[in-house]
Each structure stands twice: as structure tokens, then as C-alpha cells.
Design a protein around this motif. Structure first.
Motif, PDB file in Angstrom:
ATOM      1  N   CYS A   1      41.431  47.455  49.826  1.00  0.00           N
ATOM      2  CA  CYS A   1      41.984  48.798  49.607  1.00  0.00           C
ATOM      3  C   CYS A   1      41.694  49.713  50.788  1.00  0.00           C
ATOM      4  N   ALA A   2      40.493  49.598  51.350  1.00  0.00           N
ATOM      5  CA  ALA A   2      40.143  50.425  52.506  1.00  0.00           C
ATOM      6  C   ALA A   2      41.037  50.096  53.695  1.00  0.00           C
ATOM      7  N   ALA A   3      41.258  48.804  53.921  1.00  0.00           N
ATOM      8  CA  ALA A   3      42.089  48.388  55.044  1.00  0.00           C
ATOM      9  C   ALA A   3      43.550  48.806  54.861  1.00  0.00           C
ATOM     10  N   ALA A   4      43.999  48.878  53.613  1.00  0.00           N
ATOM     11  CA  ALA A   4      45.389  49.245  53.336  1.00  0.00           C
ATOM     12  C   ALA A   4      45.605  50.757  53.311  1.00  0.00           C
ATOM     13  N   GLY A   5      44.520  51.523  53.410  1.00  0.00           N
ATOM     14  CA  GLY A   5      44.649  52.974  53.463  1.00  0.00           C
ATOM     15  C   GLY A   5      44.583  53.687  52.127  1.00  0.00           C
TER      16      GLY A   5
ATOM     17  N   THR B   1      41.504  54.068  44.979  1.00  0.00           N
ATOM     18  CA  THR B   1      40.817  52.784  44.808  1.00  0.00           C
ATOM     19  C   THR B   1      40.080  52.742  43.482  1.00  0.00           C
ATOM     20  N   ALA B   2      39.436  53.870  43.125  1.00  0.00           N
ATOM     21  CA  ALA B   2      38.723  53.936  41.846  1.00  0.00           C
ATOM     22  C   ALA B   2      39.680  53.770  40.677  1.00  0.00           C
ATOM     23  N   ALA B   3      40.843  54.438  40.751  1.00  0.00           N
ATOM     24  CA  ALA B   3      41.839  54.321  39.689  1.00  0.00           C
ATOM     25  C   ALA B   3      42.354  52.898  39.590  1.00  0.00           C
ATOM     26  N   LEU B   4      42.567  52.276  40.741  1.00  0.00           N
ATOM     27  CA  LEU B   4      43.113  50.923  40.778  1.00  0.00           C
ATOM     28  C   LEU B   4      42.118  49.907  40.216  1.00  0.00           C
ATOM     29  N   ILE B   5      40.890  49.966  40.699  1.00  0.00           N
ATOM     30  CA  ILE B   5      39.875  49.006  40.257  1.00  0.00           C
ATOM     31  C   ILE B   5      39.455  49.284  38.814  1.00  0.00           C
ATOM     32  N   GLY B   6      39.304  50.564  38.448  1.00  0.00           N
ATOM     33  CA  GLY B   6      38.938  50.910  37.072  1.00  0.00           C
ATOM     34  C   GLY B   6      39.983  50.454  36.072  1.00  0.00           C
ATOM     35  N   THR B   7      41.252  50.648  36.421  1.00  0.00           N
ATOM     36  CA  THR B   7      42.336  50.205  35.541  1.00  0.00           C
ATOM     37  C   THR B   7      42.412  48.691  35.489  1.00  0.00           C
ATOM     38  N   ALA B   8      42.232  48.030  36.647  1.00  0.00           N
ATOM     39  CA  ALA B   8      42.274  46.566  36.693  1.00  0.00           C
ATOM     40  C   ALA B   8      41.196  45.961  35.800  1.00  0.00           C
ATOM     41  N   CYS B   9      40.021  46.590  35.792  1.00  0.00           N
ATOM     42  CA  CYS B   9      38.922  46.079  34.967  1.00  0.00           C
ATOM     43  C   CYS B   9      39.140  46.367  33.487  1.00  0.00           C
ATOM     44  N   ALA B  10      39.875  47.434  33.190  1.00  0.00           N
ATOM     45  CA  ALA B  10      40.117  47.795  31.791  1.00  0.00           C
ATOM     46  C   ALA B  10      41.279  47.023  31.188  1.00  0.00           C
ATOM     47  N   LEU B  11      42.218  46.606  32.034  1.00  0.00           N
ATOM     48  CA  LEU B  11      43.388  45.895  31.533  1.00  0.00           C
ATOM     49  C   LEU B  11      43.002  44.607  30.814  1.00  0.00           C
TER      50      LEU B  11
ATOM     51  N   THR C   1      44.009  37.883  48.511  1.00  0.00           N
ATOM     52  CA  THR C   1      43.781  38.835  49.599  1.00  0.00           C
ATOM     53  C   THR C   1      44.353  38.341  50.922  1.00  0.00           C
ATOM     54  N   ASN C   2      44.495  37.037  51.053  1.00  0.00           N
ATOM     55  CA  ASN C   2      45.001  36.477  52.306  1.00  0.00           C
ATOM     56  C   ASN C   2      46.506  36.648  52.472  1.00  0.00           C
ATOM     57  N   ILE C   3      47.211  36.936  51.394  1.00  0.00           N
ATOM     58  CA  ILE C   3      48.679  37.010  51.485  1.00  0.00           C
ATOM     59  C   ILE C   3      49.219  38.411  51.183  1.00  0.00           C
ATOM     60  N   LEU C   4      48.318  39.361  50.905  1.00  0.00           N
ATOM     61  CA  LEU C   4      48.789  40.689  50.513  1.00  0.00           C
ATOM     62  C   LEU C   4      49.259  41.526  51.689  1.00  0.00           C
ATOM     63  N   GLY C   5      48.635  41.344  52.852  1.00  0.00           N
ATOM     64  CA  GLY C   5      49.010  42.163  53.990  1.00  0.00           C
ATOM     65  C   GLY C   5      48.603  43.609  53.773  1.00  0.00           C
ATOM     66  N   ASP C   6      49.454  44.559  54.208  1.00  0.00           N
ATOM     67  CA  ASP C   6      49.134  45.979  54.040  1.00  0.00           C
ATOM     68  C   ASP C   6      50.150  46.689  53.152  1.00  0.00           C
ATOM     69  N   ASN C   7      50.863  45.936  52.352  1.00  0.00           N
ATOM     70  CA  ASN C   7      51.827  46.518  51.425  1.00  0.00           C
ATOM     71  C   ASN C   7      51.086  47.100  50.234  1.00  0.00           C
TER      72      ASN C   7
ATOM     73  N   GLY D   1      30.972  49.568  50.476  1.00  0.00           N
ATOM     74  CA  GLY D   1      31.416  50.292  51.661  1.00  0.00           C
ATOM     75  C   GLY D   1      32.361  51.443  51.450  1.00  0.00           C
ATOM     76  N   MET D   2      32.571  51.884  50.212  1.00  0.00           N
ATOM     77  CA  MET D   2      33.448  53.032  49.966  1.00  0.00           C
ATOM     78  C   MET D   2      32.728  54.007  49.043  1.00  0.00           C
ATOM     79  N   ALA D   3      32.081  55.006  49.637  1.00  0.00           N
ATOM     80  CA  ALA D   3      31.306  55.973  48.866  1.00  0.00           C
ATOM     81  C   ALA D   3      32.239  56.880  48.062  1.00  0.00           C
ATOM     82  N   ILE D   4      31.834  57.177  46.839  1.00  0.00           N
ATOM     83  CA  ILE D   4      32.632  58.046  45.959  1.00  0.00           C
ATOM     84  C   ILE D   4      31.709  58.700  44.947  1.00  0.00           C
ATOM     85  N   GLU D   5      32.043  59.914  44.552  1.00  0.00           N
ATOM     86  CA  GLU D   5      31.241  60.634  43.574  1.00  0.00           C
ATOM     87  C   GLU D   5      31.770  60.375  42.162  1.00  0.00           C
ATOM     88  N   LEU D   6      30.881  60.581  41.194  1.00  0.00           N
ATOM     89  CA  LEU D   6      31.259  60.354  39.800  1.00  0.00           C
ATOM     90  C   LEU D   6      32.410  61.261  39.379  1.00  0.00           C
ATOM     91  N   THR D   7      32.393  62.504  39.824  1.00  0.00           N
ATOM     92  CA  THR D   7      33.470  63.439  39.440  1.00  0.00           C
ATOM     93  C   THR D   7      34.829  62.943  39.929  1.00  0.00           C
TER      94      THR D   7
END
Length: 439
Positions: free
Chosen positions: A366-370, A376-386, A323-329, A174-180
Motif C-alpha cells: 500500500c505504501a509503494a502504491a501511494g 491503508t487502515a480502511a483497506l486492511i481493517g475491512t479486509a480483516c473484517a470481511l 503482491t508480485n502481480i499487482l503492480g501499482d494499480n 513501517g506506516m505510523a498512524i494514530e488511533l483517531t
């Protein structure tokens, strides 16, 4: 169920730090995960074995690459490289480390052979490293940087595969993004890894380190030394044929996108060109298994361990519960996503395979938190690489160890995993967090 992954991975980490062989560590961690999930040891074992097939092709490819590397060493052609490097790099420690990091980078993007170059290039250089009193932990850091940073940040070769998977999974959720945009987002974490490399090369491992001399456990280096002593430093037709076999192996791999076929092509040509004696086939197989057999078997068991964690639902439970305890912080969300990525990848040993898991559960959060698509790409990409750069079961650490321990003087956990974890995952975590908050 959420705590199963945490406890299981902690068991693996503690056992590894206590110098328990990583194979036993993974088996014990997998067994613990199964038992904590309510499975019997028999059911857990069945899941482990059934999941080992996920990396069977890769494991076989690595063994064949080891055989090919042993044949190349026998030809004596690596002696030219060693002799040349000794002349060019004597006393230039920093330059040598950065050159190795550069060659490692090329293996991910320009000539996508991944870790295949390590058993060919590194064992012949071990004598040079010792002569220059280079700390092999710095070499491990240089190799791991080249294996990891480009495959995350540069959209070529393995980097293109990683970023394409990220685009596909984010769009599907549900979050469209381009490769660039993904490429731009991953630049900041890439800079973090570069900082880690420079810190390792110029600060952490700048001092001399003399290793205790032990009897070598492999004969690849002995073959090269023998070649130099027997006057095999003149270019011969066998060396030409060896170069042709290496080039053909790379071409086959790139054209077919199959590491296994590339290795087979190289082995076939080395025999067909009579570079190596056909009757010494058993010798080369033995050498290849000694060089790469351990890493291949560890990857099989790591694949089974990952399968156990997935099938028990413990990874999904861990992510869902957070996800149930994160809220929008946004800061808290970013920190938790990165920590879970670190934990999961430390256990599974693969960042590529973690993308679908993290993306499916955290794109909506991430979408709900703004968070923007790039953040989101940086966050998820880094999380997967860590974790990939410090996991005992990752080929990012197993590959460097396979080369640096060719003479039995390099420890997988304390000389590869711990240094690479500290130098890369810490700056990767920080820069990934920064990217998620400013993009």
C-alpha cells in the motif's frame, strides 16, 4: 502453495452449503489443506490438535456462560422481560429488530460481554418472534450487526482492541498512524454495515414467516414458560439475587478482562444465594452444554484449522504471490486485498487474528502504491473484517445461531451464515473499496 487456502476454504463453504455439519466441514477442509501442502493425515491431525488450544479459554467461557444462562432462566426473571416486550412490541416488528441490534451493539462497546447476552436474552423471546411471525433471519442479521459493526468502527471495548491492534501492526510494518485516524477510516465501512442492516430489516425480511413446529430440543424456554404458568411474575428476592449475580458477573469480567472469571462469579453467586438448588447442578451443566457446547467445540476446531493454514505457509504463499502481480494499480490492489481478507477470514473465523497477517504483507504494498495511512487502515481493517459476518466458524454467526436455534427451528448455514454474508459482506466490500480510494 498459494492455491491451498483457496481450495480448502471453498471445500468448507461448499460442504456447509450442502448442510454438512460445520464440524465435519472444518475437519475435511483442514485435512485437504494438509494433504495439498504435502503433509500426511497424521501430521495434519497433530497440527490441528495442537492449534485447538488457542481458543481453549474462550470455549470454556462459552460453556460456563451457557450454564449461567440456564440458571438465570430457571430463576424466572426473564419472564418479566418477555411479558414487558410482548406489551411494548406487539405489532412493532421493525422496532423490536432495531432494539435487538442496539442491545447487541452495547455488548461490544459499553458492556463488553460479546455474545454472552444471547443465550440469556434470545431463547425466552423465541415464542414472541413466532407469535409476531418474525423472520428469524432478520433477528440473526440484527444480532450479527451489533456483534460486528461496533467492534470495527467504535474505539470502545472490543472496538478499541481491534483498532489498537491495527495501529500497532501498521506502525510495526513501517506506516505510523494514530488511533483517531483509524477510527475515522473505519467509519465508512461501518456505514456499509448499517446499510446492510436496514436493508435486511425493512426489505429482505419484512414479510411474515411461519416456522414448522417441532419438538424443542432444549428446556430453557420450557423453564421460562413454566415460571409464567406458576405465577412467578411477581418480583421476589430470588429475582433480586439473580440481578445481583448478573451485575457482579459483568463487573468481574470488566475488571479482570476475563470472560471465564465473570461466568464463574455469576454461577457461584447463583448457588450461594440459593437461587438455584445445589443438587440440580447436573441439570444446569447439561443445559449449559446443550446451549453453548456446540459453539465452543466449533471454535476449538476452527482454531486448529487456522493453525494448519498458518503452519503450512499457505496463507503467506497466497498473499506473497498476489503482491508480485499487482503492480501499482490502486484499484486492483484494493480489490485483491479485500478478496484475500474475505477468503482467509471465512476459513479462520476471526478478523482480530487476521490483522497481523494482512498488515505485515500489505502495508509495504500500500505504501509503494501511494495509499495514505487512513486509506491503508480502511483497506486492511475491512479486509480483516470481511467474512467474519458470514463464516460458519465465526462467533459472529455461531452466537446468534446458539440463541435462535434453542427450539431447533433455525439452521446455522441457511438462516444465519448466508443471510449475514449477503447483507453485510457485500456492502462492507463496496464501502471498504470506496474508503481506500477516497481517503
Amino acid at each position: 502453495m498459494a492455491w491451498v487456502v483457496v481450495v480448502s476454504v471453498l471445500i468448507l463453504i461448499v460442504l456447509s452449503l450442502l448442510r454438512v455439519n460445520v464440524i465435519f466441514g472444518i475437519l475435511i477442509a483442514a485435512g485437504a489443506a494438509g494433504l495439498m501442502s504435502g503433509l500426511s493425515l497424521t501430521e495434519t491431525t497433530n497440527l490441528l490438535v495442537s492449534g485447538m488450544g488457542g481458543l481453549a479459554s474462550t470455549a470454556l467461557s462459552y460453556v460456563l456462560l451457557g450454564i449461567f444462562a440456564a440458571m438465570i432462566a430457571y430463576s424466572g426473571i426473564i419472564s418479566f422481560l418477555v411479558k414487558r416486550l410482548i406489551k411494548l412490541m406487539q405489532g412493532k416488528r421493525y422496532k423490536l429488530l432495531l432494539v435487538i441490534a442496539g442491545v447487541s451493539c452495547l455488548s461490544q462497546n459499553v458492556i463488553p460481554v460479546h455474545i454472552a447476552f444471547i443465550p440469556v436474552l434470545i431463547p425466552p423471546l423465541l415464542h414472541l418472534f413466532d407469535k409476531m411471525k418474525i423472520d428469524r433471519r432478520g433477528i440473526a442479521a440484527a444480532l450479527t450487526f451489533g456483534l460486528k459493526a461496533p467492534s470495527n468502527s467504535i474505539p470502545l471495548g472490543f472496538g478499541l482492541i481491534f483498532q489498537t491492534i491495527l495501529v500497532k501492526e501498521m506502525t510495526a510494518n513501517g506506516m505510523a498512524i494514530e488511533l483517531t485516524s483509524v477510527t475515522k477510516a473505519m467509519i465508512i465501512p461501518g456505514i456499509g454495515m448499517l446499510i446492510g442492516l436496514l436493508f435486511a430489516v425493512f426489505i429482505s425480511y419484512r414479510k411474515d414467516r411461519e416456522l414448522v413446529q417441532v419438538d424443542p430440543v432444549m428446556s430453557v424456554k420450557e423453564e421460562i414458560a413454566a415460571g409464567a404458568e406458576n405465577g412467578k411474575l411477581t418480583f421476589t428476592k430470588q429475582h433480586l439475587f439473580t440481578l445481583m449475580a448478573i451485575i457482579c458477573a459483568l463487573i468481574v469480567q470488566i475488571m479482570t478482562d476475563e470472560l471465564l472469571l465473570g461466568a464463574l462469579a455469576g454461577i457461584f453467586l447463583m448457588v450461594a444465594f440459593v437461587v438455584v438448588p445445589f443438587r440440580k447442578g447436573d441439570h444446569f451443566v447439561d443445559e449449559g452444554i446443550k446451549m453453548m457446547g456446540m459453539i465452543a467445540f466449533i471454535m476449538l476446531i476452527a482454531s486448529g484449522y487456522s493453525h494448519v493454514l498458518e503452519e503450512t505457509g499457505s496463507i503467506d504463499a497466497l498473499v506473497s504471490s498476489t503482491t508480485n502481480i499487482l503492480g501499482d494499480n490502486r484499484l486492483l490492489i484494493a480489490v485483491v486485498i479485500l478478496l484475500i481478507g474475505l477468503l482467509v477470514v471465512m476459513g479462520t473465523g476471526t478478523s482480530f487474528g487476521t490483522v497481523p497477517i494482512i498488515a505485515a504483507l500489505y502495508v509495504p504494498v500500500c505504501a509503494a502504491a501511494g495509499f495514505s495511512p487512513m486509506a491503508t487502515a480502511a483497506l486492511i481493517g475491512t479486509a480483516c473484517a470481511l467474512g467474519d459476518a458470514g463464516s460458519p466458524a465465526s462467533d459472529m454467526t455461531l452466537g446468534p445461531t446458539a440463541g435462535l436455534n434453542a427450539d431447533g427451528k433455525h439452521d446455522h448455514i441457511w438462516d444465519t451464515c448466508v443471510p449475514t454474508f449477503l447483507h453485510f459482506n457485500i456492502p462492507l466490500f463496496i464501502t471498504g473499496l470506496i474508503a481506500a480510494l477516497i481517503l
